[in-house]
Motif scaffolding. Structure first.
Motif: not given
Ligand SMILES: Cc1cc2nc3c(=O)[nH]c(=O)nc-3n(C[C@H](O)[C@H](O)[C@H](O)COP(=O)(O)OP(=O)(O)OC[C@H]3O[C@@H](n4cnc5c(N)ncnc54)[C@H](O)[C@@H]3O)c2cc1C
Length: 432
Positions: A43, A46-47, A106, A160, A186-187, A229, A281
């Motif tokens: 994962n 930024g964040g 994260r 994700g 990109v971070k 940040y 990501k």
């Molecule tokens: C550079 C950057 C900066 C950001 N800044 C912010 C911020 O400041 N504030 C904020 O609120 N949000 C921010 N975001 C957005 C935030 O990171 C996402 O909205 C958040 O991570 C979503 O959480 P999630 O659990 O839905 O998905 P994710 O965090 O993407 O988690 C998905 C998980 O599923 C796993 N996975 C995927 N496919 C499979 C598979 N086939 N089998 C098993 N495991 C799998 C992955 O490894 C991962 O651990 C940022 C994102 C990025 C990229």
């Protein structure tokens, strides 16, 4: 065939971790699968984690979770090749409970959430990249990994933005993500002592500072933002790019983050720091990136996989929506189990997403895209703002010129027609 679990959750990010905790605490047998060697290792955020959504499952989490700093100041600004224009909002009250937002790394927070899920009774298995959903007709009966099927009446996709399990299935019939509805983050993480960060940013204790910038120096047509940040003893620096705007252009994300990092408004804060992490990501882009449905027979989609990310240049919020939607998916699964009902009862999930305002938020935010993805906001407008303020602030010789004249000169220099200004201003007003 007998089910192995009540619920299978794919992905131990914020959505999956929160869902698994709620399910386990609610008495469901739950399997949380994560492809990374540990939750959080894949994962990148930024964040800033905004809000208090975790209160619902983890009272007192702000004291126990490995958070970096509590944000007390936010800056938003525009950059040109060398100049900058910015404004700042600060509230010292944000540095004390109940807080507003926290900088997070994260790899730490997600691993902690997974441990909490385990303590609550969930089966957490890492290093398992789920290959696909197990479909029986239009019904999902579990997941398949390495040729083995694990069965459950309910599967929550929390995998994700780049949800491979959904692509090319009834959940997302198109086998490819849309560049227009996807962003690329990109971070970099830069190491600097806590004292160094406190001194450079005027902080103390665990108070934190966050910045979002519109880098007006990207190649024409390329749209995106930059951020900086503060963590305890590291700085998160990055850019977020509209993926579709990169297609057909020779811009490379590595060059763009370099230009952002070395800009005179950013570089001095990084002087002497050491690069310790680098990654990229995909990020969902809100309503435009939603799946064909948020639920179906045996499945629900939460977090980024459902497109629940809001960004408007001033803030990006995805983690809070991931937690909230993960919790609503978990509540739905618990209710379906409690009623002895079939997995088809998951329509309740969409009603919950409506009732908690998540869907309403994203429908409303969709209008923002018309403004946000206007290429002029990434080229002409930063130039215009910097030029106008530069003229007004340095006008010291000869007779004073009215601000109107400075604005007119800045407009011409930025090559913005009056009609364009009026149209963009009107669109901003209507869609904000
Ligand atoms: C550079 C950057 C900066 C950001 N800044 C912010 C911020 O400041 N504030 C904020 O609120 N949000 C921010 N975001 C957005 C935030 O990171 C996402 O909205 C958040 O991570 C979503 O959480 P999630 O659990 O839905 O998905 P994710 O965090 O993407 O988690 C998905 C998980 O599923 C796993 N996975 C995927 N496919 C499979 C598979 N086939 N089998 C098993 N495991 C799998 C992955 O490894 C991962 O651990 C940022 C994102 C990025 C990229």
């Amino acid at each position: 065939m007998a089910d192995d679990f009540d619920v299978i959750v794919v992905g131990a990010g914020m959505a999956g971790g929160a869902a698994a905790i709620r399910l386990a605490k609610g008495g469901a047998s739950v399997l949380l699968l994560e492809r990374g060697a540990e939750a959080g290792t894949k994962n990148l955020s930024g964040g800033i984690l905004w809000g208090r959504d975790l209160d619902r499952i983890l009272p007192g989490w702000t004291e126990a979770m490995p958070l970096e700093r509590h944000i007390v100041r936010k800056r938003f600004g525009l950059l040109t090749g060398s100049r900058s224009v910015s404004f700042e909002y600060s509230d010292p009250g944000w540095g004390a409970p109940p807080y507003a937002g926290h900088s997070v790394l994260r790899s730490r927070t997600d691993a902690w959430l997974a441990k909490e899920a385990e303590s609550a009774g969930a089966n957490v298995v890492t290093s398992v990249p789920v290959d696909r959903l197990a479909w029986e007709g239009r019904r999902v009966v579990g997941v398949v990994q390495g040729g083995e099927t694990m069965r459950a009446p309910v599967t929550i996709l929390a995998d994700g933005a780049n949800s491979r399990l959904a692509l090319g299935t009834p959940i997302r019939p198109d086998p490819r993500l849309s560049g227009a509805a996807t962003e690329l983050g990109v971070k970099e993480v830069w190491k600097l002592s806590k004292e160094g960060i406190d001194e450079r940013f005027g902080l103390s204790g665990l108070d934190g500072h966050a910045e979002e910038w519109v880098p007006g120096f990207f190649p024409p047509g390329v749209m995106g933002g930059g951020f900086l940040y503060t963590n305890r003893d590291t700085l998160s620096v990055g850019i977020i790019l509209h993926l579709g705007s990169m297609f057909g252009r020779s811009a490379r994300s590595a060059d763009l983050i370099e230009r952002f990092r070395t800009h005179p408004a950013i570089a001095p804060r990084l002087a002497g720091a050491e690069l310790v992490e680098y990654g990229a990501k995909l990020i969902s882009s809100g309503w435009a990136s939603r799946p064909s449905s948020f639920y179906g027979d045996g499945w629900m989609v939460a977090g980024d996989a459902a497109g629940f990310v809001f960004s408007n240049g001033v803030v990006i919020q995805g983690m809070n929506y991931a937690v909230r939607s993960g919790l609503e998916a978990a509540e739905t699964a618990l209710a379906a189990k409690g009623s002895g009902g079939p997995a088809a009862r998951l329509a309740e999930y969409e009603r919950r997403l409506e009732a908690t305002g998540i869907l309403g938020d994203f429908r409303d935010f969709a209008k923002m895209d018309r403004v946000k993805w206007n290429p002029r906001f990434y080229t002409e407008y930063p130039e215009f703002a910097a030029d106008l303020l530069g003229r007004m602030m340095s006008d010291s010789e000869g007779p004073k010129r009215p601000a109107r004249e400075s604005a007119e000169a800045a407009r011409k220099r930025a090559r913005l027609s009056r009609l364009r200004l009026l149209r963009d201003g009107y669109s901003l007003w209507r869609n904000l």
